[in-house]
Write a protein that holds these residues in place. Structure first.
Motif, PDB file in Angstrom:
ATOM      1  N   MET A   1       0.756  -1.098   0.113  1.00  0.00           N
ATOM      2  CA  MET A   1       0.019   0.130   0.096  1.00  0.00           C
ATOM      3  C   MET A   1       0.741   1.217   0.002  1.00  0.00           C
ATOM      4  SD  MET A   1      -2.923   0.230  -0.097  1.00  0.00           S
ATOM      5  CE  MET A   1      -3.686   1.681   0.899  1.00  0.00           C
ATOM      6  N   GLY A   2       0.394   2.287  -1.004  1.00  0.00           N
ATOM      7  CA  GLY A   2       0.850   3.569  -0.626  1.00  0.00           C
ATOM      8  C   GLY A   2      -0.267   4.217   0.192  1.00  0.00           C
ATOM      9  N   ARG A   3      -1.210   4.823  -0.253  1.00  0.00           N
ATOM     10  CA  ARG A   3      -2.275   5.520   0.634  1.00  0.00           C
ATOM     11  C   ARG A   3      -3.878   5.223   0.274  1.00  0.00           C
ATOM     12  NH1 ARG A   3       0.357  11.724   1.309  1.00  0.00           N
ATOM     13  NH2 ARG A   3       2.389  11.046   1.581  1.00  0.00           N
ATOM     14  N   THR A   4      -4.621   5.649   0.851  1.00  0.00           N
ATOM     15  CA  THR A   4      -5.894   5.368   0.612  1.00  0.00           C
ATOM     16  C   THR A   4      -6.634   6.773   0.270  1.00  0.00           C
ATOM     17  OG1 THR A   4      -6.316   3.384   1.871  1.00  0.00           O
ATOM     18  CG2 THR A   4      -8.222   4.564   1.565  1.00  0.00           C
TER      19      THR A   4
ATOM     20  N   SER B   1     -16.533   5.645  -0.150  1.00  0.00           N
ATOM     21  CA  SER B   1     -16.076   4.694  -0.796  1.00  0.00           C
ATOM     22  C   SER B   1     -14.392   4.891  -0.922  1.00  0.00           C
ATOM     23  CB  SER B   1     -16.171   4.645  -2.169  1.00  0.00           C
ATOM     24  OG  SER B   1     -16.218   6.014  -2.782  1.00  0.00           O
ATOM     25  N   ALA B   2     -13.522   4.182  -1.298  1.00  0.00           N
ATOM     26  CA  ALA B   2     -12.138   4.315  -1.147  1.00  0.00           C
ATOM     27  C   ALA B   2     -11.361   3.855  -2.381  1.00  0.00           C
ATOM     28  CB  ALA B   2     -11.616   3.838   0.051  1.00  0.00           C
ATOM     29  N   VAL B   3     -10.301   4.469  -2.683  1.00  0.00           N
ATOM     30  CA  VAL B   3      -9.219   3.752  -3.491  1.00  0.00           C
ATOM     31  C   VAL B   3      -7.805   3.605  -2.725  1.00  0.00           C
ATOM     32  CG1 VAL B   3      -7.790   4.100  -5.764  1.00  0.00           C
ATOM     33  CG2 VAL B   3     -10.255   5.629  -5.408  1.00  0.00           C
ATOM     34  N   MET B   4      -7.809   2.425  -2.823  1.00  0.00           N
ATOM     35  CA  MET B   4      -6.435   1.880  -2.192  1.00  0.00           C
ATOM     36  C   MET B   4      -5.468   2.180  -3.321  1.00  0.00           C
ATOM     37  SD  MET B   4      -6.962  -1.882  -0.305  1.00  0.00           S
ATOM     38  CE  MET B   4      -7.667  -1.715   1.398  1.00  0.00           C
TER      39      MET B   4
END
Ligand code: PLP
Length: 451
Positions: free
Chosen positions: A102-105, A290-293
């Motif tokens: 992971m980088g960021r969400t 909602s989210a983008v990983m």
């Protein structure tokens, strides 16, 4: 359906023809895996609202999390390096369970917004690396990624495009990995995967590899009719994408948060996406979030690129809304504490065995499923109907039998709440069996409501 509340002509309903003269079916209450309509009729919810109410309709901890957060801080946004503590904590929670480096969400409010964001991040990524020609986006025919301009362009369903001037020209469809499609007939899984990969390679060669930014795909295609790609398909796809430096966006809006029996389908199917989009089960749909990983590779490029552009001009007022974030944090805590993915693994054979009884029976073309996703595809021609007419009739007959399901074409789909008991699941499938009998014996209404 019997009586309904008066029509609501002031509301423009989504995914519903505006010229319908019949009143909508109005749901007014929910508890566990059941909902009640305005006439007081009870239904088992076989599709968890819109594949999203994973923890059922009466989880007190989610209500409490929202109430407490609303009292403490009902809103603070996340623009210009000022944010709220809950959004930060939710990003930490997601980093702990992420199935990719992971980088960021990034937070948004709907699956469509998450997918639009991921597509824009793919463009920004390539721009940041000086690859100005990499603007094209690949996606599957019959894939569903939402209805906003970019996500709707990636959606491979014509009815989402008609009248809206999309898809945008840089969006290109790939063959749907559907075993039942004419291209797949008579082939083994391996041969079909070979064929799909040759189509992908041809498309990349025709478009030019250095013009393609990203491929966006659902691990299991939901709204396209529950299509489970043949084994090994995505592994081969990933190799091709890696070779051409094309980003892979996994749309886990449906499959995320336990639906397949793993917390994420990326882990279940050994996928290595660069970004993962999430919505629905992130908050069990109690509030929109909602989210983008964003994986580490893309995140690094976003950081570098932003030095060049001196801006990162993307985000929404409600990105990381503290009340929605508090509900999402509590949802994740419950999923982990109660091992909901484990419960799905235990319940999956119950759904599969129950649905198996439809196999080879009259009007049934196919039965398929994975985790707590199941589908029965009906054969409209077998009862003299045009393709796509029988599914809505079955869904309507199911509702008459006290079961809410989604129909897509002639397929009806189960995606029950993940907390459904074995008995709930069996009761849901029995009600579909009753609906099928009603259609066979002519007891069911055979002109579907248009939607
Ligand atoms: N992606 C997938 C796989 C979906 O199933 C959906 C909605 O059903 C979306 C994206 C769009 O989500 P939303 O309706 O929240 O914009």
């Amino acid at each position: 359906m019997s009586k309904h509340l008066a029509p609501t002509p002031t509301m423009l309903e989504p995914h519903t023809l505006p010229d319908l003269h019949t009143p909508p079916h109005v749901i007014t209450r929910g508890e566990g895996v059941q909902v009640w309509d305005a006439d007081g009729r009870a239904y088992l919810d076989g599709v968890a609202g819109l594949w999203c109410v994973t923890l059922g309709y009466s989880e007190p901890r989610l209500v409490q999390a929202a109430t407490e957060q609303m009292k403490k801080l009902p809103f603070y946004g996340s623009f210009n390096h000022r944010t709220n503590d809950v959004a930060l904590a939710l990003a930490d929670d997601l980093a702990k369970i992420a199935p990719i480096p992971m980088g960021r969400t990034f937070f948004a409010n709907s699956g469509s917004e998450a997918n639009d964001s991921a597509i824009k991040f793919a463009w920004y990524y390539h721009q940041a690396l000086g690859r100005h020609h990499r603007t094209k986006i690949l996606s599957h025919d019959r894939g569903y990624h939402g209805t906003t301009t970019a996500a709707g362009s990636a959606t491979g369903l014509g009815h989402i495009h008609h009248g809206f001037g999309i898809p945008l020209p840089q969006f290109h469809g790939l063959h749907c990995p559907d075993r039942l499609s004419p291209a797949g007939r008579g082939l083994t899984d391996e041969q079909f995967v070979d064929w799909l990969i040759s189509q992908l390679e041809d498309r990349i060669a025709t478009e030019g590899p250095d013009t393609i930014a990203a491929f966006i795909a659902e691990p299991i295609l939901g709204a396209g009719g529950l299509i489970i790609p043949p084994a090994g398909y995505y592994e081969r796809v990933q190799k091709v994408l890696d070779r051409h430096d094309i980003l892979f966006i996994a749309d886990e809006v449906i499959t995320g948060f336990g639906r397949t029996g793993s917390m994420f389908a990326a882990a279940e199917f050994n996928l290595r996406p660069d970004m993962i989009t999430l919505a629905k089960g992130l908050s069990s749909a109690y509030l929109p979030i909602s989210a983008v990983m964003v994986g580490d590779k893309v995140c690094e490029a976003l950081k570098e690129g932003s030095q060049r552009f001196h801006s990162f001009g993307h985000g929404f007022t409600y990105s990381g809304h503290p009340v929605a974030a508090a509900v999402a944090r509590e949802t994740i805590a419950i999923l982990l504490e109660r091992d909901i993915p484990g419960r799905v693994r235990a319940a999956a054979p119950v759904l599969a065995n129950a649905l198996d009884k439809f196999r080879g029976t009259e009007l049934v073309r196919d039965v398929r499923g994975y985790g707590l996703l199941g589908a029965v595809e009906f054969d409209a021609a077998a009862c003299g109907m045009a393709t796509g007419e029988l599914g809505p009739v079955m869904a309507q007959a199911a509702a008459e039998n006290g079961l809410l399901l989604r129909s897509m074409g002639d397929t009806v789909v189960f995606a029950p709440p993940l907390i459904s008991s074995d008995a709930d699941i069996e009761a849901m499938v029995e009600r579909l069996a009753a609906a099928r009998s009603d259609v066979l014996t002519g007891r069911a209404v055979t002109s579907p409501a248009r939607g």
